[in-house]
Design an enzyme around this catalytic site. Structure first.
Site, PDB file in Angstrom:
ATOM      1  N   CYS A   1       0.799  -1.237   0.000  1.00 56.85           N
ATOM      2  CA  CYS A   1       0.000   0.000   0.000  1.00 56.85           C
ATOM      3  C   CYS A   1       0.824   1.276   0.000  1.00 56.85           C
ATOM      4  O   CYS A   1       0.704   2.085  -0.916  1.00 56.85           O
ATOM      5  CB  CYS A   1      -0.947  -0.011   1.191  1.00 56.85           C
ATOM      6  SG  CYS A   1      -1.973  -1.482   1.214  1.00 56.85           S
ATOM      7  N   PHE A   2       1.644   1.476   1.039  1.00 59.05           N
ATOM      8  CA  PHE A   2       2.338   2.771   1.152  1.00 59.05           C
ATOM      9  C   PHE A   2       3.172   3.108  -0.090  1.00 59.05           C
ATOM     10  O   PHE A   2       2.983   4.182  -0.674  1.00 59.05           O
ATOM     11  CB  PHE A   2       3.207   2.827   2.408  1.00 59.05           C
ATOM     12  CG  PHE A   2       2.438   2.976   3.703  1.00 59.05           C
ATOM     13  CD1 PHE A   2       1.075   3.218   3.695  1.00 59.05           C
ATOM     14  CD2 PHE A   2       3.087   2.887   4.922  1.00 59.05           C
ATOM     15  CE1 PHE A   2       0.361   3.355   4.876  1.00 59.05           C
ATOM     16  CE2 PHE A   2       2.386   3.028   6.118  1.00 59.05           C
ATOM     17  CZ  PHE A   2       1.025   3.260   6.087  1.00 59.05           C
TER      18      PHE A   2
END
Ligand code: UGA
Length: 421
Positions: free
Chosen positions: A261-262
């Site tokens: 995600c990040f």
């Protein structure tokens, strides 16, 4: 409520199963037959604490999985939970969102009954009102369909807990009836519910992840400064984080952030900004600080043990964080790559992620215990915040040379050195 969830991956499966636990009738639709089969057998195809129990409890009752989009027709609400991986230039690749929208539209063709289509996938602002709406409507013909966006904030490894204990529920929509429908969907969960526009909801998801990633890179940069001065960045950030305006979470300095995600979301937001002619200075710096941390760890290692050629380096932790076997964007990958480029002999251990890492590095040594990799090692690097590493102590005596470089601040033993503290 009858709900269809498109996508039986991490977000779809957790969301669908937890909605079944809330009492809804849920059908998970996925194009992968193997996934569908294993969900219907009560065996979730991914590990997530508490998920298997929920799937087993509801499967064959108010939870099922299928490859057919036919159930969409009889549902009140369809949630799109497909992946949005990065394309070659770091933009969000929306082709799964497009094909899911086409299939949902076809399933709703010539349907008069009101239907809600809600996007849960992380998508660039404008996707719900644009691509999704246009694709569904063009396949469905003129239908009684409303569109919304409801981002997820689930953490891998803690997703079931997060589903039932969210900090907030964000509902992006234009129509009050869709908002009311979503409030009914989440009835039983205590959390502030905010109503915004779909574009705002899409932005809230990206900005939340980007801000958390910024806190980490900020803390790492401060850590790099503190290290030079012999100051403990953890004690600094503890003092800083007590300011309620700042908050103490996500200030753990170390080898950087990974995961599905990040890195992807910060990059996608930066690309999105650039596409509009806005220079995303902070977002780019967040990524570049993160990219540099593994190299800092290797430089520190070289300072302590000299040239790495022929040295045995123990790597403890391969997953991108604890409680998961996921190695996507794990900081262990660039670290191991650099060690090998320098001719080091790598011996690695992780409680869950060895099979996954074997796909990336088939020919390094893997040990089934920390002792097995520490034996005879010239140095040890800690790359994942597994709580079990905090119990390691005497095991380090097996090393040739007690050089331990900590990338996560999880050890309790003496005589180690932090990457940036
Ligand atoms: C993250 C967000 O925390 C979720 O809210 C969000 O829903 C999810 O992305 C998503 O978009 O689906 P996740 O990637 O599962 O969740 O993992 P985190 O627990 O946030 O950790 C991400 C990375 O940051 C890990 O590599 C972790 O080791 C690192 N990290 C975390 C730090 O280096 N320092 C910290 O202080 C915290």
């Amino acid at each position: 409520m009858r709900v269809c969830v498109i996508g039986g991956g991490y977000v779809g499966l957790v969301t669908g199963s937890c909605l079944a636990e809330l009492g809804h009738n849920v059908v998970i639709i996925d194009i992968d037959e193997k996934k569908v089969l294993s969900i219907n057998e009560g065996k979730p195809p991914l590990f997530e604490a508490g998920l298997e129990e929920i799937v087993k409890k509801h499967i064959g009752k108010n939870l099922s999985a299928t490859c057919s989009f036919f159930p969409v027709k009889d549902a009140e609400l369809t949630m799109i939970c497909v992946g949005t991986p990065p394309d070659n230039s770091g933009n969000a690749d929306l082709h799964y969102v497009r094909s899911a929208s086409e299939s949902v539209g076809r399933a709703l063709r010539n349907q008069d009954k009101k239907h809600y289509v809600v996007v849960k996938s992380t998508v660039p602002p404008g996707t719900t009102d644009g691509l999704v709406r246009e694709t569904v409507l063009s396949e469905a013909g003129r239908g009684n369909i409303a569109f919304g966006m409801n981002p997820e904030f689930l953490r891998e490894g803690r997703a079931v807990w997060d589903f039932f204990h969210p900090d907030r529920i964000v509902i992006g929509c234009h129509e009050q009836d869709l908002f009311d429908c979503m409030k009914r969907l989440y009835q039983g969960i205590e959390a502030p519910v905010i109503q915004v526009l779909p574009t705002e909801a899409e932005m809230i998801k990206y900005v939340s992840n980007a801000f958390l990633a910024t806190k980490i890179s900020f803390s790492n940069e401060i850590g790099n400064i503190c290290k030079r001065m012999g100051i403990d960045v953890y004690r600094v950030m503890e003092g800083v984080g007590l300011d309620r305006r700042i908050g103490k979470e996500f200030f753990n300095a170390g080898v950087g952030f990974g995961g599905s995600c990040f890195p992807k979301d910060v990059m996608a937001l930066a690309r999105f900004a650039e596409g509009m002619g806005v220079e995303p200075c902070i977002l780019k710096s967040v990524l570049s600080v993160n990219e540099d941390q593994p190299g800092k760890m290797i430089s520190l290692l070289e300072k302590r043990v000299g040239g790495l050629h022929g040295k045995r380096i123990a790597v403890l932790g391969l997953a991108f964080k604890d409680n998961t076997d996921d190695i996507r964007e794990s900081r262990a990958i660039p670290v191991i790559r650099m060690l090998r480029e320098r001719g080091a002999h790598v011996a690695a251990y992780d409680p869950l992620a060895i099979p996954a890492m074997k796909e990336v590095f088939p020919d390094i040594d893997y040990g089934t215990t920390p002792e097995a990799v520490l034996e005879g090692a010239d140095a040890c690097l800690i790359l994942t915040e597994w709580p079990e590493f905090s119990r390691l102590d005497k095991e380090f005596d097996l090393m040739n040379n007690r050089v331990i470089i900590e990338g996560r601040r999880v050890l309790k033993t003496h005589g180690y050195e932090g990457i940036c503290w």
